[in-house]
Design a protein around this motif. Sequence first.
Motif, PDB file in Angstrom:
ATOM      1  N   ALA B 204       0.833  -1.200   0.000  1.00  0.00           N
ATOM      2  CA  ALA B 204       0.000   0.000   0.000  1.00  0.00           C
ATOM      3  C   ALA B 204       0.868   1.251   0.000  1.00  0.00           C
ATOM      4  O   ALA B 204       0.583   2.234  -0.700  1.00  0.00           O
ATOM      5  N   LEU B 205       1.931   1.206   0.784  1.00  0.00           N
ATOM      6  CA  LEU B 205       2.824   2.361   0.857  1.00  0.00           C
ATOM      7  C   LEU B 205       3.414   2.690  -0.507  1.00  0.00           C
ATOM      8  O   LEU B 205       3.425   3.849  -0.941  1.00  0.00           O
ATOM      9  N   ARG B 209       2.789   6.100  -2.688  1.00  0.00           N
ATOM     10  CA  ARG B 209       3.914   6.901  -3.180  1.00  0.00           C
ATOM     11  C   ARG B 209       3.876   7.074  -4.693  1.00  0.00           C
ATOM     12  O   ARG B 209       4.785   7.655  -5.280  1.00  0.00           O
ATOM     13  N   GLY B 210       2.874   6.489  -5.346  1.00  0.00           N
ATOM     14  CA  GLY B 210       2.687   6.766  -6.757  1.00  0.00           C
ATOM     15  C   GLY B 210       3.147   5.675  -7.702  1.00  0.00           C
ATOM     16  O   GLY B 210       3.065   5.822  -8.917  1.00  0.00           O
ATOM     17  N   GLN B 351      -8.198   3.763  -4.419  1.00  0.00           N
ATOM     18  CA  GLN B 351      -8.015   5.173  -4.081  1.00  0.00           C
ATOM     19  C   GLN B 351      -7.160   5.357  -2.846  1.00  0.00           C
ATOM     20  O   GLN B 351      -7.005   4.450  -2.032  1.00  0.00           O
ATOM     21  N   LYS B 352      -6.638   6.581  -2.771  1.00  0.00           N
ATOM     22  CA  LYS B 352      -5.639   6.836  -1.725  1.00  0.00           C
ATOM     23  C   LYS B 352      -6.181   6.580  -0.326  1.00  0.00           C
ATOM     24  O   LYS B 352      -5.500   5.989   0.505  1.00  0.00           O
ATOM     25  N   LEU B 359      -2.637   0.766   4.837  1.00  0.00           N
ATOM     26  CA  LEU B 359      -1.293   1.021   5.347  1.00  0.00           C
ATOM     27  C   LEU B 359      -1.236   0.966   6.873  1.00  0.00           C
ATOM     28  O   LEU B 359      -0.324   0.381   7.439  1.00  0.00           O
ATOM     29  N   ILE B 360      -2.235   1.563   7.541  1.00  0.00           N
ATOM     30  CA  ILE B 360      -2.155   1.577   9.006  1.00  0.00           C
ATOM     31  C   ILE B 360      -2.502   0.211   9.615  1.00  0.00           C
ATOM     32  O   ILE B 360      -2.224  -0.022  10.787  1.00  0.00           O
ATOM     33  N   SER B 361      -3.086  -0.674   8.827  1.00  0.00           N
ATOM     34  CA  SER B 361      -3.523  -1.949   9.414  1.00  0.00           C
ATOM     35  C   SER B 361      -2.365  -2.833   9.864  1.00  0.00           C
ATOM     36  O   SER B 361      -2.478  -3.544  10.865  1.00  0.00           O
TER      37      SER B 361
END
Lengths: 344, 448
Positions: B204-205, B209-210, B351-352, B359-361
């Motif tokens: 996810a990170l 970051r694109g 989507q972001k 990401l936080i999971s």
Amino acid sequence: MTLTLEIIGISVLWLFLFLYVIVASIDFGAGFFNAYSAFTNKQHILTNIIQRYLSPVWEVTNVFFVFFFVGIIGFFPQTAFYYGTTLLVPASIALVLLAIRGSYYAFATYGAKINHRGYIYMYGLSGLLLPAALSPVLAISEGGFINMVDGNPQLDYWALFTSPLMWSIVVLSLTAVLYISAVFLTWYANKAGDVKATDLMRKYALIWAGPAIITATGIIYELRGHSPEHYENLIGLWWVFAISFLLFAGTVYLIWKRRNYGLAFILLVGQFFTAFFAYGFSHFPYLLYPYLTIYDSFTNETMAIALIVAFIAGLGLLLPSLYLLFRLFLFDKEYVKGKSDYHA
Amino acid sequence: MVFEDTALLSRILTLLTLSFHIIYATIGVGVPLMIMIAQWVGIKKNDDHYILMARRWARGFVITVAVGVVTGTAIGLQLSLLWPNFMQVAGNVIALPLFMEVFAFFFEAIFLGIYLYTWDRFEDQRKHLLLLIPVALGAAASSVFITIVNAFMNSPQGFEVLNGELVNVSPFLAIFNPAMPTKVAHVVATAFLTCAFLLASIAALRMIRGSNHIYHKKALHLTMKLGLVFAIATAIIGDFSGKYLAEYQPEKLAAAEWHFETEEGADLVLFGVLDGEEPKYAIRIPYALSILAHGLPDSEVTGLNEFPKDEVPPLWIHYLFDTMVSIGMWLAFISFVYFVASWRGWKFIKQKWFLWLTLISGPLALVAIEAGWWFTEVGRQPWILRGYMTVEEAATTSGQVDLMIILFAGLYFILGIGTIVVLLRMYKRNPIEKELADREAQRDGGKE
Ligand code: HDD
Ligand code: HEM
Ligand code: HEM
């Protein structure tokens, strides 16, 4: 002395401690020589060998240590009370030093290759400090350094640090580490066809052979004053030490003549094996003089049998795996020569 | 006075070392399985991306394992250094799994060494994958064995005390204690769960970051699916753990739930604050505690009133329990949403904001691991060996524990920072796009 469960237990532990002494000496010494050659700007002659041989096996080396301290609690639970209470500080220092070594492999050789000089020196230095931190346990086991205060054991640091016996054991452990390591690395470098590294390590092996044998004799002398009983037992086994000395002479001869480095290393293992077991045998039956013997600290019979069965089963798993590991990283010519790089 | 102090200090040092070790240990248990699955999918689908995924995960894994070995050695020795009296008893009764664990370490360490240094050494990728099986088995086995020891501390059996002597020891009864099945299953399942989410976080990170590379999408898809499977398993086993507690350690469950009076049809109390014996601002789920404890809405749940005051664990473990369970629900929820959305082709999961939630999971799962362990361990207070030995009785009498706390805190701080820095550097220097391009180039240039 008949073959009781106690004897089996202590023999198993002593054997694994011996194996740890050999493999860890190779590891510790290599780090020191590496740091030393970096210090004298010898272009890291040894770095390559350390990465090829030590990086894949250092975790296995570490497990030998874990095996010993877990096993001794299993077979002789009372040691937890005496040694656990008194060794907090030295063992913690040893843990920090082990952490430096482990993190060097993780961060410098596997990872982002942080090859900062300071790190190389720390890694090298920890290899010398570790035997110095661990070996005083042998002196403590001779008795005279632990006092009972309100029924609890306490380590008498002053007596320990002023004891010539403790210091001669420390010095022996240092010279032995450097000697064992140098002989092994001579052989390994020779297998790798690295002439420069072989010559360097051969020189170190010859330099450290003398101090190793002199300090070993020194201990026997110190024991005479400190533990007469133990000394008597040792002298009774003089012929084993004589064999050990012959094996030592054999190693030095072969290294000197630049012949058959493999056999030289095997003789060296034999030398330490005989001396280590003669020493252990003469210590019998004490684990900690005069408080603990292998008999009064032993676990119950059911547990002892369960542990021995588990040990045999575990060994059945372990030996083939170790064989595979060594075949791939110690005896595989291509790998040793560094022709191919297969690291993930 | 001094006596009590060393017990407290020893607890702090144990807490410090274990809380640090458990991060690496969890990764050590779960990641080999993830690598194995990725490599297997890669071989089966003949898809280089998955093979590369396995390889890149393995590279990071080496570093966490090394720190895991270091911290594990520390806790292994510290158990004897800080709790000598406990280890003396433990050595007599529960030494067997501890001893077997060492063989699991051997097994894991040996094959890990081989696996890591034999990439592309075999013609047949499947042979290489085979080497990973002992690694995964060894890691899982070591967590099983050590958890058995911990289960024994919670529900000791397999021995009798006669005039202060241990008699009639049965190592097997000690191993197969009532806490063991749920505890072992829950620990192993949560390790897999946590690792699936940690790896999903990394994917996810990269996407946040694109990076648009299909590699990350494949990684995210694989890990989220695994995450869902293990989240469901965790919740089911967690429910069984609750039933175990109700039966064998009711004081722990009651303290966790602020359940003061024994009653039927008990409510589950979520969060809130305690005002005397009255939970305030809490969410109450009717009958849920009775269901968690015994499976029936009107069954009776033992309250704290049935225990002597000095045998009741601290009540703040309530928050630890809530944290763990809430995170468990969250992980099941988000992976379920992802699963349904990707099945139906809904776009919002790309989507972001959704990627941020993914990401936080991963870090949240680690928080749940910590909360879970703290809950179990603090919830066992004042006992170290429930019903037999208290923490005070077990602790060392050595006077230098405080200095050691400082020493080890410094060590873990450096190791923690080191791990993060090295991992970041490693992946920054060699991003997936670059590695794929290098491999292409190598292949076009003919076989080596
Ligand atoms: C990712 C981590 C994680 C997640 C999401 C959960 N748990 Fe958990 N839990 C653990 C990680 C954990 C753990 C770290 O693995 C513990 C600590 C000690 C142990 O045996 O497992 C634990 C212990 C533990 C215990 C105590 C067992 C004992 O003391 O013997 C109970 C009752 C539960 N859990 C119940 C649950 C429930 C009902 C969950 C709902 C989904 C849940 N857990 C999610
Ligand atoms: C699996 C084997 C484990 C064993 C044998 C074990 C052993 C112990 C011991 C001896 C203590 C000190 C007594 C006490 O305060 O209750 C303790 C406390 C503690 N342990 Fe464990 N532990 C285990 C697993 C873990 C793990 C994996 C964690 C992870 C974080 C953990 C967290 C703690 C904490 C936080 C305390 C402090 C409790 C307090 O201060 O009240 N333990 N454990
Ligand atoms: C009191 C608790 C614990 C003790 C004494 C302990 C001991 C150890 C030791 C000595 C090592 C190093 C082994 C080596 O030299 O290779 C280690 C590593 C490891 N431990 Fe722990 N451990 C504890 C808790 C746990 C728990 C609760 C888990 C799993 C949930 C766990 C899983 C592992 C794993 C998988 C490794 C291998 C290294 C890695 O992959 O990171 N340990 N542990």
